[in-house]
Design a protein around this motif. Sequence first.
Motif, PDB file in Angstrom:
ATOM      1  N   ALA A   9      12.085 -18.363   8.990  1.00  0.00           N
ATOM      2  CA  ALA A   9      10.860 -17.597   9.195  1.00  0.00           C
ATOM      3  C   ALA A   9      10.545 -17.449  10.670  1.00  0.00           C
ATOM      4  O   ALA A   9      10.089 -16.404  11.132  1.00  0.00           O
ATOM      5  CB  ALA A   9       9.703 -18.276   8.464  1.00  0.00           C
ATOM      6  N   VAL A  13      10.060 -13.998  13.035  1.00  0.00           N
ATOM      7  CA  VAL A  13       8.899 -13.689  13.852  1.00  0.00           C
ATOM      8  C   VAL A  13       9.308 -13.408  15.291  1.00  0.00           C
ATOM      9  O   VAL A  13       8.802 -12.504  15.933  1.00  0.00           O
ATOM     10  CB  VAL A  13       7.883 -14.844  13.797  1.00  0.00           C
ATOM     11  CG1 VAL A  13       6.744 -14.615  14.791  1.00  0.00           C
ATOM     12  CG2 VAL A  13       7.324 -14.971  12.391  1.00  0.00           C
ATOM     13  N   SER A  16      10.442  -9.871  15.646  1.00  0.00           N
ATOM     14  CA  SER A  16       9.498  -8.799  15.347  1.00  0.00           C
ATOM     15  C   SER A  16       8.647  -8.474  16.569  1.00  0.00           C
ATOM     16  O   SER A  16       8.496  -9.274  17.475  1.00  0.00           O
ATOM     17  CB  SER A  16       8.607  -9.233  14.175  1.00  0.00           C
ATOM     18  OG  SER A  16       7.803 -10.323  14.561  1.00  0.00           O
ATOM     19  N   SER A  49      -4.627 -14.625   6.589  1.00  0.00           N
ATOM     20  CA  SER A  49      -3.466 -13.767   6.806  1.00  0.00           C
ATOM     21  C   SER A  49      -2.290 -14.225   5.946  1.00  0.00           C
ATOM     22  O   SER A  49      -1.855 -15.373   6.058  1.00  0.00           O
ATOM     23  CB  SER A  49      -3.059 -13.803   8.283  1.00  0.00           C
ATOM     24  OG  SER A  49      -1.756 -13.279   8.466  1.00  0.00           O
ATOM     25  N   ARG A  51       0.732 -13.485   6.333  1.00  0.00           N
ATOM     26  CA  ARG A  51       1.844 -13.787   7.235  1.00  0.00           C
ATOM     27  C   ARG A  51       1.737 -15.214   7.771  1.00  0.00           C
ATOM     28  O   ARG A  51       2.717 -15.964   7.798  1.00  0.00           O
ATOM     29  CB  ARG A  51       1.851 -12.786   8.388  1.00  0.00           C
ATOM     30  CG  ARG A  51       2.983 -12.991   9.401  1.00  0.00           C
ATOM     31  CD  ARG A  51       2.766 -12.067  10.577  1.00  0.00           C
ATOM     32  NE  ARG A  51       3.793 -12.233  11.595  1.00  0.00           N
ATOM     33  CZ  ARG A  51       3.648 -11.835  12.852  1.00  0.00           C
ATOM     34  NH1 ARG A  51       2.520 -11.267  13.229  1.00  0.00           N
ATOM     35  NH2 ARG A  51       4.612 -12.003  13.720  1.00  0.00           N
ATOM     36  N   GLU A  54       2.383 -17.718   4.990  1.00  0.00           N
ATOM     37  CA  GLU A  54       3.811 -17.845   4.715  1.00  0.00           C
ATOM     38  C   GLU A  54       4.491 -18.764   5.723  1.00  0.00           C
ATOM     39  O   GLU A  54       5.335 -19.593   5.362  1.00  0.00           O
ATOM     40  CB  GLU A  54       4.469 -16.462   4.746  1.00  0.00           C
ATOM     41  CG  GLU A  54       5.962 -16.481   4.451  1.00  0.00           C
ATOM     42  CD  GLU A  54       6.587 -15.104   4.543  1.00  0.00           C
ATOM     43  OE1 GLU A  54       7.832 -15.013   4.455  1.00  0.00           O
ATOM     44  OE2 GLU A  54       5.837 -14.118   4.697  1.00  0.00           O
ATOM     45  N   LEU A  55       4.111 -18.637   6.985  1.00  0.00           N
ATOM     46  CA  LEU A  55       4.674 -19.512   8.008  1.00  0.00           C
ATOM     47  C   LEU A  55       4.304 -20.968   7.740  1.00  0.00           C
ATOM     48  O   LEU A  55       5.134 -21.868   7.851  1.00  0.00           O
ATOM     49  CB  LEU A  55       4.191 -19.092   9.388  1.00  0.00           C
ATOM     50  CG  LEU A  55       4.814 -17.840   9.992  1.00  0.00           C
ATOM     51  CD1 LEU A  55       4.088 -17.459  11.270  1.00  0.00           C
ATOM     52  CD2 LEU A  55       6.291 -18.038  10.260  1.00  0.00           C
ATOM     53  N   SER A  84       2.682  -9.531  19.057  1.00  0.00           N
ATOM     54  CA  SER A  84       3.646 -10.472  18.503  1.00  0.00           C
ATOM     55  C   SER A  84       3.307 -11.896  18.929  1.00  0.00           C
ATOM     56  O   SER A  84       2.854 -12.126  20.059  1.00  0.00           O
ATOM     57  CB  SER A  84       5.069 -10.134  18.979  1.00  0.00           C
ATOM     58  OG  SER A  84       5.467  -8.863  18.505  1.00  0.00           O
TER      59      SER A  84
END
Length: 224
Positions: A9, A13, A16, A49, A51, A54-55, A84
Amino acid sequence: MPQVRFLAALLAVFSSSGVLAAPFAVQLGDTRLALDAPPGFSDVQAMGSPRLLELAEALTSASNSILLFALEDADVRRFTLGDSLELRRYVIAVTPKELQTARVTLAAFRGLVADSLRELGPLPDPKAELRPYLDAQPKGRVSLLGELRREQEVVAVIQGARLPDPPRSREPPRYLLSSSTLMLIRGKALNLAIYTSHNGPEDVEWLRTVTLRWIEELQRLNLR
């Protein structure tokens, strides 16, 4: 392993393209604990969030409940602006789900510590240089590097791993260090982790200092 899932993960990131930290309470069974992120970090769970969630979930086993997941204040600002994340440093605190409502005895805590440390293997030669030692391990594998504290109700260690190299990348090797702390506070077992990328010896000292200060602060906040 959770660490391997998080490394994947984290790499995603990396490729991205104004929250104030403050102590807060968590209820575990009939026990109320006070938690706080280390200075310079802010808990981001309330941001909702997917995202970030998930992290956080990638950092730990599904058998644990996440109590705190904090990013550096600079990353929180980046996230609110839609930029980012750097994710150079971050922290998480969890507790085993099966023990949330139970009172953990000292004997049970010792068993939890023994099981956790057994997975990490033996300590390396204290004279071994950090990066060459991690280079000799399988990429992405988390290895035990040293002990910070070992007491009846607190055990803290330093770990490290060389991150897998991105495909077709000519970037220099990247290393991830972390501290793992198991604490017994008011009959509850907490697992604290602080992560930092490794660019030099100063990162090791930073990790050691912040870990020990965080332990002391949580003990102070939860004095009876």
